[in-house]
Scaffold this active site. Structure first.
Site, PDB file in Angstrom:
ATOM      1  N   ARG A   1       0.379   0.382   1.706  1.00 13.39           N
ATOM      2  CA  ARG A   1       0.581   1.761   1.305  1.00 13.39           C
ATOM      3  C   ARG A   1       1.704   2.610   1.486  1.00 13.39           C
ATOM      4  O   ARG A   1       2.051   3.766   0.965  1.00 13.39           O
ATOM      5  CB  ARG A   1      -0.829   2.440   1.741  1.00 13.39           C
ATOM      6  CG  ARG A   1      -0.927   2.584   3.453  1.00 13.39           C
ATOM      7  CD  ARG A   1      -2.086   3.362   3.786  1.00 13.39           C
ATOM      8  NE  ARG A   1      -2.708   4.188   3.163  1.00 13.39           N
ATOM      9  CZ  ARG A   1      -3.938   4.774   2.941  1.00 13.39           C
ATOM     10  NH1 ARG A   1      -4.751   3.905   3.677  1.00 13.39           N
ATOM     11  NH2 ARG A   1      -4.343   5.579   2.168  1.00 13.39           N
TER      12      ARG A   1
ATOM     13  N   ASP B   1     -10.154  -2.143  -4.180  1.00 10.96           N
ATOM     14  CA  ASP B   1     -10.741  -0.823  -3.741  1.00 10.96           C
ATOM     15  C   ASP B   1     -11.446  -0.045  -4.716  1.00 10.96           C
ATOM     16  O   ASP B   1     -11.456   1.169  -4.794  1.00 10.96           O
ATOM     17  CB  ASP B   1      -9.686  -0.243  -2.974  1.00 10.96           C
ATOM     18  CG  ASP B   1      -9.706   0.969  -2.082  1.00 10.96           C
ATOM     19  OD1 ASP B   1     -11.140   1.295  -1.654  1.00 10.96           O
ATOM     20  OD2 ASP B   1      -9.162   1.671  -1.750  1.00 10.96           O
TER      21      ASP B   1
HETATM   22 ZN    ZN Z   1      -9.743   1.951   2.655  1.00 13.28          ZN
END
Ligand code: ZN
Length: 374
Positions: A231, A283
């Site tokens: 990320r 996710d």
């Molecule tokens: Zn997460």
């Protein structure tokens, strides 16, 4: 009970640079024989023959991070996301998922997550769940994390436990250690992987709490699976070090703000390190900070980008979402392999790496790129 015999004819197992065609005989939900094309004498007794000319067989994808019962809610009630559909899972080439709660362990509950996992299993795929949510102390089904792992078949770990994130419960080292110990014991007693799937946010500490757990306790490093490590660049750098030291790291598909999966995989390969501890998950059905819902299709899109655009070795790339995930979740070689004795979860792609057929537990569920009516 008489098992249905299905014969996949003329499939090439592995990347399309390979040429040798194989016949794969499936009895019920297991692969029972793999032979050179035409060599199987059982052909006449097969109940169903599926021609796989021009197709390449890989194990079905294992997605270890899916908000199967919905997630989100972080931008208010209207940002709560919907449950996932079996069709979306199948079209992504995914044959096994691990469901989890997420930030909202308050209006959402594990009972509902377990029910959704059971529903998806009835619809054909293999499912597991993590107990807990973002916060510690963890929500559980039985009142005890260890008991959840020991007594409830579908619970194979805890997750996603959030660290280094403004949305986390800011767990201290002691409470993380306590949880991890409970999961570890539950894993041993229940013969499960007993993993702690850790959501790592954009916070300044990044992976530091995980490094500390591994350095300062006697728990096995294999127990921890930090995710979202692509990320941001700082976290990704930490993740390379962590993985270099033998730790598992999980990349999140569909990343656009941080390091896209294809770039991350390319970088990891360039380091020359062992990639057997690296996985990718979707996710899916979580809410994206700032708006939108993450999709399970992003996982296969990233796999395809790695192979077709980045020209990375297809076998290496597929291993990240099949064999590696199966090993970390202690499902290998039942899952994550196209081998005799493995579950018949098989993904068949064309030479452009488009999903053409998906066989799940011996059943043809996607044919010619479309979900077969369930
Ligand atoms: Zn997460």
């Amino acid at each position: 009970m008489i098992k249905m015999l299905t014969l996949l004819k003329n499939a090439v197992i592995g990347p399309c640079s390979q040429k040798e065609k194989k016949d794969i005989l499936i009895a019920g939900d297991k692969i029972c024989k793999i032979s050179p094309a035409g060599a199987l004498s059982n052909e006449k007794i097969a109940d169903l023959i599926i021609s796989c000319d021009g197709l390449f067989a890989y194990p079905g994808i294992i997605d270890q991070h899916v908000h199967i019962a919905g997630g989100g809610g972080e931008q208010g009630f209207e940002s709560r996301t919907a449950e996932i559909s079996i069709n979306d899972i199948l079209m992504a080439g995914v044959t096994a998922v691990v469901g989890l709660l997420g930030a909202d362990g308050y209006t959402r509950c594990l009972e509902n997550l377990l029910a959704k996992a059971k529903a998806l299993e009835t619809q054909g795929i293999t499912t597991f769940i993590y107990s807990g949510s973002y916060a510690l102390p963890a929500v559980t089904l039985t009142g005890s994390m260890t008991k959840d792992l020991v007594l409830i078949d579908k619970v194979i770990g805890a997750g996603e436990i959030a660290i280094s994130d403004h949305r986390s419960s800011q767990p201290d080292a002691k409470s993380l250690f306590r949880l991890a110990s409970q999961v570890h014991l539950g894993g041993l007693l229940g013969s499960k992987a007993g993993v702690v799937h850790i959501h790592v946010g954009d916070g300044k500490n990044g992976l530091r709490p995980v490094f500390e757990l591994v350095e300062q306790t006697d728990l096995p490093i294999d127990e921890f699976v930090p995710t979202h490590v692509n990320r941001n660049p700082m976290l990704f750098k930490q993740a390379i070090n962590y993985c270099g030291g033998g730790g598992n790291i999980d990349l999140t598909a569909g990343e656009t703000n941080g390091i896209p999966v294809a770039d991350a995989v390319e970088k990891l390969i360039a380091t020359g390190m062992d990639l057997s501890k690296v996985t990718i998950s979707s996710d899916a059905n979580g809410s994206i900070p700032g708006g939108g819902v993450s999709k399970i299709s992003a996982l296969y899109d990233d796999v395809k980008t790695c192979i077709t655009k980045k020209k990375l070795n297809p076998e290496t790339v597929f291993r990240l979402v099949t064999e590696n995930a199966a090993k970390i979740l202690r499902l290998y070689p039942k899952k994550g392999a196209v081998k005799e004795g493995s579950d018949a979860d098989i993904l068949l792609v064309d030479s452009g790496y488009n999903v053409q057929k998906v066989i799940v537990m011996g059943k043809l569920m996607v044919n010619d790129g479309r979900v077969v009516s369930l």
